[in-house]
Write a protein that holds these residues in place. Structure first.
Motif, PDB file in Angstrom:
ATOM      1  N   PHE A   9       0.821  -1.204   0.000  1.00 61.72           N
ATOM      2  CA  PHE A   9       0.000   0.000   0.000  1.00 61.72           C
ATOM      3  C   PHE A   9       0.859   1.260   0.000  1.00 61.72           C
ATOM      4  O   PHE A   9       1.969   1.260   0.498  1.00 61.72           O
ATOM      5  N   THR A  10       0.303   2.330  -0.597  1.00 57.71           N
ATOM      6  CA  THR A  10       1.077   3.538  -0.852  1.00 57.71           C
ATOM      7  C   THR A  10       1.166   4.382   0.400  1.00 57.71           C
ATOM      8  O   THR A  10       0.171   4.636   1.061  1.00 57.71           O
ATOM      9  N   VAL A  11       2.391   4.830   0.744  1.00 57.46           N
ATOM     10  CA  VAL A  11       2.556   5.715   1.892  1.00 57.46           C
ATOM     11  C   VAL A  11       2.616   7.157   1.425  1.00 57.46           C
ATOM     12  O   VAL A  11       1.943   8.011   1.980  1.00 57.46           O
ATOM     13  N   ASP A  12       3.411   7.456   0.378  1.00 54.31           N
ATOM     14  CA  ASP A  12       3.489   8.838  -0.088  1.00 54.31           C
ATOM     15  C   ASP A  12       3.780   8.869  -1.583  1.00 54.31           C
ATOM     16  O   ASP A  12       4.333   7.915  -2.132  1.00 54.31           O
ATOM     17  N   VAL A  13       3.391   9.968  -2.226  1.00 56.22           N
ATOM     18  CA  VAL A  13       3.612  10.141  -3.652  1.00 56.22           C
ATOM     19  C   VAL A  13       4.477  11.379  -3.854  1.00 56.22           C
ATOM     20  O   VAL A  13       4.185  12.439  -3.307  1.00 56.22           O
ATOM     21  N   TYR A  67       6.253   5.815  -2.727  1.00 62.34           N
ATOM     22  CA  TYR A  67       6.788   5.060  -1.598  1.00 62.34           C
ATOM     23  C   TYR A  67       5.744   4.042  -1.185  1.00 62.34           C
ATOM     24  O   TYR A  67       4.640   4.397  -0.811  1.00 62.34           O
ATOM     25  N   HIS A 103       4.598   0.607   0.969  1.00 64.89           N
ATOM     26  CA  HIS A 103       4.840  -0.331   2.061  1.00 64.89           C
ATOM     27  C   HIS A 103       4.482  -1.722   1.578  1.00 64.89           C
ATOM     28  O   HIS A 103       3.360  -1.982   1.163  1.00 64.89           O
TER      29      HIS A 103
END
Lengths: 107, 164, 111
Positions: free
Chosen positions: B121-125, B133, B135
């Motif tokens: 799953f996406t933490v930051d764009v 980024y 996870h």
């Protein structure tokens, strides 16, 4: 017959809801918990809404259930993303057995 | 202007589907509210309305929905297995992924897809340089190129054909 | 130790299923009886959570569970207003989660 198919969908959905909440309690740190629980609970609730749609067909209830599932699919990932980013910025550390953390390096 | 007309149409269809009634009172209220919405926020729906006229995008979108549903079912079974296993077979970590998509809607859908499909799953764009980024619950490789191929290789091409 | 805890959890889940099957319920009531333990697990995480972020996650999950609850009750009671409650709850829960996340981050709301 059509009711039975709807009940099967609702049953699958509730099973995944329960597994997701189990993951919320069982997994070791915030990111893993968010990971498992948001995926399983979103899928489970969408399954329940699909079951409601199958039982009621193309009436007002069925259409509303489909819209509810669609809305959930669009918003649940966004809220997960917001929580994880806020937690990382506010200093929640990943689990100590984590392999790598490139986000911490680049910040 | 075209963007405002499109958002008016979208809001009105949504209103009719939610009220599920063709009385003139409901329709009048819907027209007034949709006009207000189109006046207030209509210009942020899309910047290039000509994209809506290309029919190939709709066919790719339908294909993408089926790919997405299949991957989502697989991802949920995988996650349920990892939760229920007594030994907790997880190896978490945050890896970096490079993408070629630039437009905002394509990046949003890519991040949502990553969140709902197996084990990631996406933490930051970072939209300026095109980095995501991610996870990953079971890290197989820390290398950027290999991780890109494994995580978003399937979706990136289809999303590029839909949105770019 | 880990295996022991896993077995205790397994026995508890089996107990829930056994109690559920022992008494006379309609099929949908049995399904609702599985949603209540999941809500209790979420509440336990809200009570225990070591950081505020854990509590925010548990609140978000609890909101999605209540939407599912409303969906099951629509079929169970044949009252159609439950599905409207579900839609309203979905909108409200999303806004609440975004606001809590912004609060956690410590930034202004218009960022």
């Amino acid at each position: 017959m059509i009711d039975l198919i709807g009940y099967i969908f609702i049953g699958i959905g509730i099973t995944f809801d329960f597994i997701g909440c189990l993951g919320l309690v069982r997994l070791p740190d915030l990111y893993n918990r968010l990971h498992a629980s948001i995926k399983c609970v979103t899928f489970g609730t969408c399954g329940i809404m699909l079951g409601v749609f199958v039982i009621h067909g193309f009436t007002d209830v069925g259409i509303k259930a489909i819209f509810c599932a669609l809305f959930l699919l669009l918003t649940a990932p966004v809220s997960a993303h917001a929580i994880s980013r806020a937690a990382h910025l506010s200093g929640v550390k990943p689990w100590e057995k984590s392999v790598c953390d490139h986000y911490e390096k680049d910040k | 202007m075209k963007s405002r007309a499109l958002s008016f149409l979208l809001a009105f269809v949504f209103w009719v589907a939610l009220t599920w009634s063709l009385d003139w009172q409901y329709l009048l209220t819907g027209v007034i509210i949709s006009l207000f919405i189109a006046w207030a926020v209509g210009d942020i729906l899309t910047r290039n309305p000509w994209k809506f006229k290309q029919h190939a995008r709709y066919i790719w979108a339908v294909y993408y929905i089926w790919v997405f549903i299949w991957e989502m079912v697989k991802g949920n079974i995988d996650g349920a297995y990892r939760i229920l296993h007594p030994g907790l077979p997880i190896k978490p970590g945050i890896v970096k992924v490079k993408t070629n998509l630039r437009s905002d809607s394509a990046l949003t859908y890519l991040a949502n897809t990553i969140t709902l499909t197996p084990g990631t799953f996406t933490v930051d764009v970072d939209s300026e340089n095109g980095y995501l980024y991610v996870h990953w619950m079971n890290v197989e490789t820390e290398d950027i190129d290999k991780a890109t191929e494994i995580i978003i290789g399937k979706y990136e091409k289809i999303l590029g054909k839909i949105f770019e | 130790m880990k295996l022991l805890r896993w077995f205790i959890g397994l026995i508890l889940i089996a107990l829930i299923i056994a109690v559920n099957l022992k008494y006379e319920f309609s099929p949908l009531m049995r399904m609702v009886n599985f949603l209540i333990p999941s809500c209790i697990l979420c509440l336990w995480r809200i009570y225990k959570g070591p950081t505020p972020a854990d509590r925010v996650v548990a609140i978000d999950i609890l909101g999605i569970l209540v939407i599912g609850f409303c969906g099951v009750l629509t079929v169970f009671t044949d009252k159609i207003f439950f599905i409207e409650i579900a839609i309203a709850w979905a909108l409200q829960s999303f806004i609440a989660t975004i606001a809590l996340a912004k609060y956690l981050e410590g930034k202004k709301f218009d960022d």
